[in-house]
Design an enzyme around this catalytic site. Structure first.
Site, PDB file in Angstrom:
ATOM      1  N   SER A  39       0.874  -1.178   0.000  1.00 51.39           N
ATOM      2  CA  SER A  39       0.000   0.000   0.000  1.00 51.39           C
ATOM      3  C   SER A  39       0.909   1.225   0.000  1.00 51.39           C
ATOM      4  CB  SER A  39      -0.851  -0.018   1.274  1.00 51.39           C
ATOM      5  OG  SER A  39      -1.396   1.247   1.550  1.00 51.39           O
ATOM      6  N   TYR A  83      -2.046  -1.168  10.480  1.00 51.62           N
ATOM      7  CA  TYR A  83      -1.977  -1.333   9.016  1.00 51.62           C
ATOM      8  C   TYR A  83      -0.643  -0.819   8.474  1.00 51.62           C
ATOM      9  CZ  TYR A  83      -3.945  -1.254   4.228  1.00 51.62           C
ATOM     10  OH  TYR A  83      -4.217  -1.469   2.897  1.00 51.62           O
TER      11      TYR A  83
HETATM   12  P1  NAD Z   1     -11.739  -6.318   0.096  1.00 53.82           P
HETATM   13  O1  NAD Z   1     -12.305  -6.191   1.473  1.00 53.82           O
HETATM   14  O2  NAD Z   1     -12.581  -5.935  -1.088  1.00 53.82           O
HETATM   15  O3  NAD Z   1     -11.212  -7.812  -0.149  1.00 53.82           O
HETATM   16  C1  NAD Z   1     -10.448  -8.482   0.792  1.00 53.82           C
HETATM   17  C2  NAD Z   1     -10.624  -9.974   0.597  1.00 53.82           C
HETATM   18  O4  NAD Z   1      -9.742 -10.640   1.532  1.00 53.82           O
HETATM   19  C3  NAD Z   1     -12.050 -10.482   0.887  1.00 53.82           C
HETATM   20  O5  NAD Z   1     -12.468 -11.352  -0.140  1.00 53.82           O
HETATM   21  C4  NAD Z   1     -11.895 -11.233   2.218  1.00 53.82           C
HETATM   22  O6  NAD Z   1     -12.808 -12.325   2.353  1.00 53.82           O
HETATM   23  C5  NAD Z   1     -10.458 -11.711   2.107  1.00 53.82           C
HETATM   24  N1  NAD Z   1      -9.878 -12.038   3.411  1.00 53.82           N
HETATM   25  C6  NAD Z   1      -9.922 -11.322   4.556  1.00 53.82           C
HETATM   26  N2  NAD Z   1      -9.307 -11.979   5.552  1.00 53.82           N
HETATM   27  C7  NAD Z   1      -8.841 -13.136   5.022  1.00 53.82           C
HETATM   28  C8  NAD Z   1      -8.130 -14.243   5.541  1.00 53.82           C
HETATM   29  N3  NAD Z   1      -7.782 -14.307   6.846  1.00 53.82           N
HETATM   30  N4  NAD Z   1      -7.817 -15.263   4.711  1.00 53.82           N
HETATM   31  C9  NAD Z   1      -8.183 -15.227   3.405  1.00 53.82           C
HETATM   32  N5  NAD Z   1      -8.870 -14.215   2.860  1.00 53.82           N
HETATM   33  C10 NAD Z   1      -9.194 -13.191   3.661  1.00 53.82           C
HETATM   34  O7  NAD Z   1     -10.390  -5.450   0.145  1.00 53.82           O
HETATM   35  P2  NAD Z   1      -9.449  -4.817  -0.988  1.00 53.82           P
HETATM   36  O8  NAD Z   1      -9.561  -3.352  -0.874  1.00 53.82           O
HETATM   37  O9  NAD Z   1      -9.644  -5.484  -2.286  1.00 53.82           O
HETATM   38  O10 NAD Z   1      -8.023  -5.181  -0.373  1.00 53.82           O
HETATM   39  C11 NAD Z   1      -7.176  -6.187  -0.907  1.00 53.82           C
HETATM   40  C12 NAD Z   1      -5.749  -5.857  -0.501  1.00 53.82           C
HETATM   41  O11 NAD Z   1      -5.371  -4.587  -1.041  1.00 53.82           O
HETATM   42  C13 NAD Z   1      -5.514  -5.764   1.015  1.00 53.82           C
HETATM   43  O12 NAD Z   1      -4.274  -6.350   1.343  1.00 53.82           O
HETATM   44  C14 NAD Z   1      -5.465  -4.263   1.259  1.00 53.82           C
HETATM   45  O13 NAD Z   1      -4.722  -3.938   2.402  1.00 53.82           O
HETATM   46  C15 NAD Z   1      -4.793  -3.811  -0.016  1.00 53.82           C
HETATM   47  N6  NAD Z   1      -4.972  -2.399  -0.351  1.00 53.82           N
HETATM   48  C16 NAD Z   1      -6.220  -1.896  -0.532  1.00 53.82           C
HETATM   49  C17 NAD Z   1      -6.356  -0.556  -0.852  1.00 53.82           C
HETATM   50  C18 NAD Z   1      -7.690   0.078  -1.061  1.00 53.82           C
HETATM   51  O14 NAD Z   1      -7.761   1.316  -1.099  1.00 53.82           O
HETATM   52  N7  NAD Z   1      -8.762  -0.675  -1.234  1.00 53.82           N
HETATM   53  C19 NAD Z   1      -5.215   0.269  -0.975  1.00 53.82           C
HETATM   54  C20 NAD Z   1      -3.970  -0.291  -0.787  1.00 53.82           C
HETATM   55  C21 NAD Z   1      -3.858  -1.633  -0.470  1.00 53.82           C
END
Ligand code: NAD
Length: 262
Positions: free
Chosen positions: A144, A157
């Site tokens: 991130s 985080y």
């Molecule tokens: P999201 O909530 O849409 O999806 C997350 C997924 O992870 C879900 O399907 C959930 O069921 C799964 N999950 C959660 N805990 C789990 C576990 N213990 N084992 C297996 N699966 C698990 O979130 P997103 O925004 O798509 O985030 C995905 C990644 O991107 C994360 O690592 C997040 O930190 C990172 N990220 C997101 C953003 C943003 O702005 N959305 C920015 C930077 C980084």
């Protein structure tokens, strides 16, 4: 130089939602086979079903809590039993929990660190023997901008996402002689369920409106006040996985509308 994912076997953790789903879709579009490994098995199966309409036999739903060594090992074995190898791991599963540090429940701190850090460690540990045997493989960690920057309310985080960068660099050094590369993708804010949930939570904790959270906290430091999209991140994840050599390893790529500049 041909850049293609054709017939590559990939595992995307957290692939049933948001960014992970976008990456899995991009990989299948380019002819890859993708295991959707998610805590939510029903959602993983449904996602695989949808992807199989794009490319028959291209996707598999796998039950995996990335904090459980047993489930990670079983899930990876299921993929190897099905497709015989693992070319790409995208360790993407993640959650966000926001609190001021003085109110941050210790259990939430441990839960968040475990999903991000234990998850990246355990999934890497499980795929690496297969990749070493093949003498090739690409590991991508979902970092991130918070792998580089800090924000209030996000002590756990920011700690986890900085840690992921350290793990990637160590794996890049260990994996290099075996033909395995490791890189980190560092997105800015992307509108997914993870972000939608924190808009009201941040408004409450910072004492500002939800509009201000979006305009000032999330997009205030971008060059054009725009969200990064799932498709933007998926395209970078495609490039890093499909790139045919290990010239790029141990790197972290920021994709954030200029919020953070390397
Ligand atoms: P999201 O909530 O849409 O999806 C997350 C997924 O992870 C879900 O399907 C959930 O069921 C799964 N999950 C959660 N805990 C789990 C576990 N213990 N084992 C297996 N699966 C698990 O979130 P997103 O925004 O798509 O985030 C995905 C990644 O991107 C994360 O690592 C997040 O930190 C990172 N990220 C997101 C953003 C943003 O702005 N959305 C920015 C930077 C980084």
């Amino acid at each position: 130089m041909t850049i293609s994912m054709k017939d590559k076997v990939c595992i995307v953790t957290g692939g049933a939602s948001g960014i992970g789903y976008g990456i899995a879709t991009r990989y299948v579009q380019d002819g890859a086979k993708v295991a959707i490994a998610d805590l939510d098995l029903e959602a993983a199966k449904q996602t695989a079903e949808t992807l199989n309409k794009m490319g028959p036999g291209a996707a598999l739903g796998v039950a995996m809590d990335v904090t459980s060594e047993e489930q990670v090992n079983e899930g990876v074995q299921q993929v190897v039993d099905e497709w015989g190898r693992v070319d790409v791991l995208v360790a993407n599963a993640g959650v966000q929990i926001v609190h001021k540090i003085e109110n941050y429940p210790f259990d939430d701190w441990k839960k968040l660190l475990s999903i991000h850090l234990d998850g990246a460690f355990l999934t890497s540990k499980a795929v690496i023997p297969h990749m070493y045997k093949q003498e090739s493989g690409a590991i991508l960690f979902m970092g991130s901008v918070h792998s580089k920057e800090a924000s209030p309310l996000k002590s756990a985080y920011v700690t986890a996402k900085h840690g992921i960068q350290g793990l990637a660099r160590a794996l890049a050094k260990e994996g290099g002689p075996h033909g395995v590369r490791t890189n980190v993708i560092c997105p800015g804010f992307v509108k997914t369920p993870l972000v939608e949930k924190q808009i009201p939570e941040q408004a409450r904790d910072l004492g500002i409106s939800e509009e201000e959270v979006v305009e000032k906290v999330m997009l205030g430091n971008t060059v054009d006040t725009e969200f990064t999209t799932i498709e933007d991140v998926a395209e970078l994840a495609w490039f890093l996985a499909a790139f045919p050599t290990n010239a790029m390893t141990g790197q972290s790529m920021v994709i954030s509308h200029g919020w953070y500049m390397n």
